[in-house]
Write a protein that holds these residues in place. Structure first.
Motif, PDB file in Angstrom:
ATOM      1  N   ASP A  13       1.141  -1.176   0.317  1.00 26.22           N
ATOM      2  CA  ASP A  13      -0.155   0.052   0.029  1.00 26.22           C
ATOM      3  C   ASP A  13       1.162   1.277  -0.332  1.00 26.22           C
ATOM      4  OD1 ASP A  13      -2.270  -2.122   0.349  1.00 26.22           O
ATOM      5  OD2 ASP A  13      -2.846  -1.822   2.333  1.00 26.22           O
ATOM      6  N   ASP A  14       0.375   2.522  -0.783  1.00 20.94           N
ATOM      7  CA  ASP A  14       1.685   3.685  -1.245  1.00 20.94           C
ATOM      8  C   ASP A  14       0.458   4.806   0.246  1.00 20.94           C
ATOM      9  OD1 ASP A  14      -1.369   4.850  -1.782  1.00 20.94           O
ATOM     10  OD2 ASP A  14      -0.034   5.187  -3.694  1.00 20.94           O
ATOM     11  N   GLY A  15      -0.298   4.193   0.965  1.00 24.26           N
ATOM     12  CA  GLY A  15      -0.650   5.413   2.288  1.00 24.26           C
ATOM     13  C   GLY A  15      -1.528   6.118   1.767  1.00 24.26           C
ATOM     14  N   GLU A  16      -2.017   5.678   0.416  1.00 24.88           N
ATOM     15  CA  GLU A  16      -2.914   7.084  -0.314  1.00 24.88           C
ATOM     16  C   GLU A  16      -3.998   6.322  -0.619  1.00 24.88           C
ATOM     17  OE1 GLU A  16      -0.940   9.473  -2.464  1.00 24.88           O
ATOM     18  OE2 GLU A  16       0.591  11.080  -0.460  1.00 24.88           O
ATOM     19  N   GLY A  17      -4.304   4.857  -0.545  1.00 29.19           N
ATOM     20  CA  GLY A  17      -5.263   4.325  -1.389  1.00 29.19           C
ATOM     21  C   GLY A  17      -4.922   3.544  -2.522  1.00 29.19           C
ATOM     22  N   GLY A  18      -3.535   3.406  -3.159  1.00 26.80           N
ATOM     23  CA  GLY A  18      -3.061   2.689  -3.719  1.00 26.80           C
ATOM     24  C   GLY A  18      -2.308   1.978  -3.909  1.00 26.80           C
ATOM     25  N   SER A  19      -1.391   1.531  -5.169  1.00 25.61           N
ATOM     26  CA  SER A  19      -0.404   0.252  -4.624  1.00 25.61           C
ATOM     27  C   SER A  19       0.783   0.266  -4.938  1.00 25.61           C
ATOM     28  CB  SER A  19      -0.748  -1.133  -4.966  1.00 25.61           C
ATOM     29  OG  SER A  19       0.227  -1.944  -4.468  1.00 25.61           O
ATOM     30  N   VAL A  20       1.916   0.203  -4.730  1.00 23.77           N
ATOM     31  CA  VAL A  20       3.514   0.552  -4.850  1.00 23.77           C
ATOM     32  C   VAL A  20       4.445  -0.547  -5.042  1.00 23.77           C
ATOM     33  CG1 VAL A  20       6.249   1.067  -4.773  1.00 23.77           C
ATOM     34  CG2 VAL A  20       3.798   2.668  -4.031  1.00 23.77           C
ATOM     35  N   ALA A  21       4.265  -0.829  -6.325  1.00 22.68           N
ATOM     36  CA  ALA A  21       5.107  -2.125  -6.717  1.00 22.68           C
ATOM     37  C   ALA A  21       6.471  -2.121  -7.029  1.00 22.68           C
ATOM     38  CB  ALA A  21       3.859  -2.886  -8.046  1.00 22.68           C
ATOM     39  N   THR A  29       3.107  -4.131 -14.594  1.00 19.07           N
ATOM     40  CA  THR A  29       1.532  -4.498 -14.840  1.00 19.07           C
ATOM     41  C   THR A  29       0.295  -4.812 -14.365  1.00 19.07           C
ATOM     42  OG1 THR A  29       1.797  -6.689 -15.371  1.00 19.07           O
ATOM     43  CG2 THR A  29       2.680  -4.802 -17.228  1.00 19.07           C
ATOM     44  N   GLU A  30      -0.652  -4.435 -14.158  1.00 19.99           N
ATOM     45  CA  GLU A  30      -1.947  -4.879 -13.639  1.00 19.99           C
ATOM     46  C   GLU A  30      -1.763  -5.690 -13.115  1.00 19.99           C
ATOM     47  OE1 GLU A  30      -5.863  -3.426 -14.940  1.00 19.99           O
ATOM     48  OE2 GLU A  30      -4.945  -1.334 -15.217  1.00 19.99           O
ATOM     49  N   ALA A  31      -1.068  -6.981 -13.864  1.00 23.86           N
ATOM     50  CA  ALA A  31      -1.502  -8.402 -13.318  1.00 23.86           C
ATOM     51  C   ALA A  31      -0.257  -8.481 -11.740  1.00 23.86           C
ATOM     52  CB  ALA A  31      -0.835  -9.538 -14.312  1.00 23.86           C
ATOM     53  N   ASN A  32       0.460  -7.876 -12.173  1.00 25.78           N
ATOM     54  CA  ASN A  32       1.364  -7.876 -10.300  1.00 25.78           C
ATOM     55  C   ASN A  32       0.120  -8.345  -9.428  1.00 25.78           C
ATOM     56  OD1 ASN A  32       3.842  -5.808 -11.803  1.00 25.78           O
ATOM     57  ND2 ASN A  32       3.688  -8.235 -12.184  1.00 25.78           N
ATOM     58  N   ILE A  33      -0.440  -7.189  -9.637  1.00 24.80           N
ATOM     59  CA  ILE A  33      -1.730  -7.053  -9.034  1.00 24.80           C
ATOM     60  C   ILE A  33      -2.611  -8.191  -8.409  1.00 24.80           C
ATOM     61  CG2 ILE A  33      -3.158  -5.013  -7.820  1.00 24.80           C
ATOM     62  CD1 ILE A  33      -1.082  -4.104  -8.313  1.00 24.80           C
ATOM     63  N   ALA A  34      -3.187  -9.209  -9.199  1.00 19.10           N
ATOM     64  CA  ALA A  34      -3.490 -10.428  -9.496  1.00 19.10           C
ATOM     65  C   ALA A  34      -2.607 -11.116  -8.618  1.00 19.10           C
ATOM     66  CB  ALA A  34      -3.679 -11.079 -10.901  1.00 19.10           C
ATOM     67  N   ILE A  35      -0.699 -11.770  -8.682  1.00 20.31           N
ATOM     68  CA  ILE A  35      -0.903 -12.061  -7.803  1.00 20.31           C
ATOM     69  C   ILE A  35      -0.785 -12.414  -6.358  1.00 20.31           C
ATOM     70  CG2 ILE A  35       1.588 -13.108  -7.419  1.00 20.31           C
ATOM     71  CD1 ILE A  35       3.098 -12.163  -9.831  1.00 20.31           C
ATOM     72  N   GLY A  36      -0.654 -10.763  -6.231  1.00 26.17           N
ATOM     73  CA  GLY A  36      -1.518 -10.904  -4.595  1.00 26.17           C
ATOM     74  C   GLY A  36      -2.453 -10.845  -4.016  1.00 26.17           C
ATOM     75  N   GLN A  37      -3.205 -11.155  -4.911  1.00 25.25           N
ATOM     76  CA  GLN A  37      -5.108 -11.717  -4.821  1.00 25.25           C
ATOM     77  C   GLN A  37      -4.741 -13.115  -4.718  1.00 25.25           C
ATOM     78  OE1 GLN A  37      -6.723  -9.845  -8.026  1.00 25.25           O
ATOM     79  NE2 GLN A  37      -7.043  -7.645  -6.799  1.00 25.25           N
TER      80      GLN A  37
END
Length: 614
Positions: free
Chosen positions: A238-246, A257-265
């Motif tokens: 989390d970046d502290g502002e509602g977003g995400s840092v990869a 990419t957005e696929a990285n976020i899928a790994i977290g899920q």
């Protein structure tokens, strides 16, 4: 006995022989087996990955291997494959904690690195005579059933196989040796943990010089990979502002990419954080999921995982959730390339500790991205706020000064000495105190922000209180305080943010423990009415003076009552509880008498009542 002479200590030509220093406690046990029970040789081995290392050796015997003669003392420090011990155990006869390997079954010879005592006796005169290929082993297993050590005994002085009486004595020595080996491994783990804490301290210093999480990771990814024995890492937080840092280590070949976020899920960081679990992902497991996944989602997640492995040229990943207290902040993926050792559960447990440390760094780094706004708000604050900030700074200054002094002192101590371990314990205690203060400050700031809203879900208070009671059992036992739990058998549901309610109740319990004498009692329970549920914590501690009770919910207020079970905080515990109550349309009630005890209740509307109003 097993040994691999080629991996033993090198002795230069013309130099006197010098061998590694044996572990004192284990060496004493090896001496006891030989001197008291009557054997010519005894060695104790500890597992190091896929090998055993001889850490204690005693005896006057000389034997031979394929590489020539070797005394028992020369075996110290040598290593040999774990498979040699497991093969011997498969050939053994069970004598309890001791396993006997008769020469008739022993198929491991000197050609495979096996140490055989020298003897002039080629023919056994009696079946009970000791043969040079006979051996006694005592395997040691940890609480997970993993083979972690072995005691190897050879050459009885009377030349006979042990009888029943000697077997009983050997079994007692084996049990003592197991305890000593487990203590040795625990000591090594604590030393490694202490080193990680010092490394985390250095990492935190570097983080403090940065302005954001990405900058921190760019500056420290090499040190992190080296410290965790990884070939690279991928971080999503989390970046502290509602977003995400990869972030991906340079050279891994994985595009953010957005696929990285899928790994977290895929690996459910929040669930794993709450359950304290890491995940080891191997290619074979993902291939099996892709072929036999019972749902489309599982097959899709397996495909993403395989793509990641292919992109970073790896066969094994260790996924570690990162977070602080009850809040999951993301995950850390540690990569080992093809051909490298697979990740183990032991490494996963160690990395979980790092995940906790890293979670605090994420929060710290995110806080720095808002530093200018915070500075502006502080600049426009009135004198009252200035005094409050000064008070907080003073409270943080004391543990920080003690931490700095302790770090300086530990540099001058011999690593592994009693004083060194004492200093490390002091550092951990001071770090925990500082972390608790920072956690309170961060929660207070979050709950005081008008733009911050709780995430509302249906929360069953009964399992939540059981979870809190279990988490505080160790602390209460350590302080000699009984904590009882009284909850109904049926569900008690409120509409609220589970993590916020849990944080509030934890502070109520912790407050009660701090202000209750050893031998005292704390009770955690639920009282229901037609429309409300009260989570109450009562104690028979020192109580709160009547003149102070109207102020205890005020931020940074610290009463005059003496803390018994620990240090006072910065005066935010009950203020946090009060803000959680207001964020959930509830209230806080308090009743206390000096010298008798205190009851504090967090009162929340029942979910059923809210539904009926809608």
């Amino acid at each position: 006995m097993t040994s691999t002479p080629s991996e033993g200590p090198d002795v230069p030509d013309g130099a006197s022989e010098a061998y590694p220093t044996p572990d004192p406690g284990l060496q004493l046990i090896a001496e006891g087996v030989t001197e008291l029970v009557g054997f010519g040789a005894a060695v104790i081995n500890i597992r190091r990955g896929d090998e055993f290392e001889i850490v204690a050796a005693y005896g006057d015997e000389t034997g031979h291997t394929v590489d020539g003669e070797m005394t028992v003392a020369q075996m110290l420090g040598t290593r040999f494959p774990v498979s040699v011990v497991t093969d011997l155990l498969d050939m053994s006869v069970d004598w309890g904690d001791i396993k006997f390997v008769p020469h008739e079954k022993n198929t491991i010879g000197a050609a495979e690195g096996y140490w055989v005592p020298d003897t002039d006796e080629d023919i056994m005169k009696d079946p009970q005579d000791w043969h040079q290929l006979d051996e006694l082993l005592a395997p040691f297993y940890d609480e997970h059933g993993e083979l972690v050590g072995v005691l190897s005994i050879d050459r009885p002085t009377n030349g006979r196989r042990p009888g029943r009486r000697q077997q009983r004595i050997l079994n007692r020595f084996a049990r003592q040796a197991r305890r000593a080996v487990l203590l040795t491994l625990q000591r090594e783990y604590l030393e490694e943990r202490a080193n990680n804490l010092l490394e985390a301290q250095n990492f935190l210093r570097e983080a403090n010089s940065q302005l954001g999480l990405t900058g921190v990771l760019e500056a420290t990814h090499e040190a992190m990979s080296r410290g965790l024995d990884a070939d690279g890492l991928y971080v999503q937080a989390d970046d502290g502002e509602g977003g995400s840092v990869a972030y991906v280590s340079p050279g891994l070949g994985w595009k953010v990419t957005e696929a990285n976020i899928a790994i977290g899920q895929a690996y459910q960081s929040s669930r794993r954080w709450n359950e304290g679990q890491h995940a080891i992902v191997n290619r074979e497991v993902l291939d099996q999921m892709l072929l036999n996944g019972d749902t489309t989602l599982r097959r899709k997640l397996a495909k993403i995982g395989i793509e990641f492995l292919d992109a970073v040229n790896a066969d094994s990943l260790l996924v570690v959730p990162i977070g602080v207290e009850t809040t999951a902040l993301g995950h850390l993926v540690l990569v080992r390339g093809a051909g490298r050792p697979r990740w183990t559960d032991a490494e996963g447990r160690l990395a979980m500790e790092f995940g906790r440390d890293f979670g605090r760094i994420v929060l710290t780094s995110n806080a720095y991205t808002q530093e200018r706004d915070l500075a502006q708000r502080l600049a426009t604050a009135d004198k009252v706020h200035s005094r409050l900030i000064e008070s907080v700074a003073q409270e943080l200054h004391n543990p920080l000064t003690a931490l700095t002094t302790g770090i300086d002192a530990i540099r001058h101590e011999d690593r592994g000495s009693p004083t060194w371990f004492q200093q490390v314990g002091n550092l951990i205690s001071r770090s925990d105190q500082l972390v608790a203060m920072v956690d309170d400050l961060l929660l207070f700031s979050r709950f005081s922000d008008p733009s911050s809203r709780p995430t509302l879900t249906y929360v069953d208070l009964v399992p939540l209180l059981r979870e809190i009671h279990e988490q505080r059992t160790y602390e209460s036992d350590k302080r000699g305080i009984e904590v009882s739990l009284d909850v109904p058998d049926h569900s008690v549901q409120v509409l609220g943010d589970r993590s916020e309610i849990k944080a509030a109740v934890l502070r109520l319990v912790d407050n009660a423990l701090v202000y209750t004498h050893r031998g005292g009692h704390v009770r955690l329970y639920i009282v229901e009415s037609a429309s409300e549920a009260a989570i109450s914590v009562t104690d028979n501690g020192v109580g709160i003076p009547a003149a102070e009770q109207s102020q205890v919910l005020t931020e940074f207020y610290r009463g005059s009552s003496q803390a018994i079970g620990g240090r006072k905080g910065v005066g935010l515990g009950l203020s946090i509880v009060d803000r959680v109550a207001h964020r959930h349309d509830g209230r806080v009630t308090l009743r206390s008498e000096t010298g008798t005890g205190t009851r504090v209740s967090l009162v929340l509307p029942l979910a059923n009542d809210l539904i009926s109003v809608d």
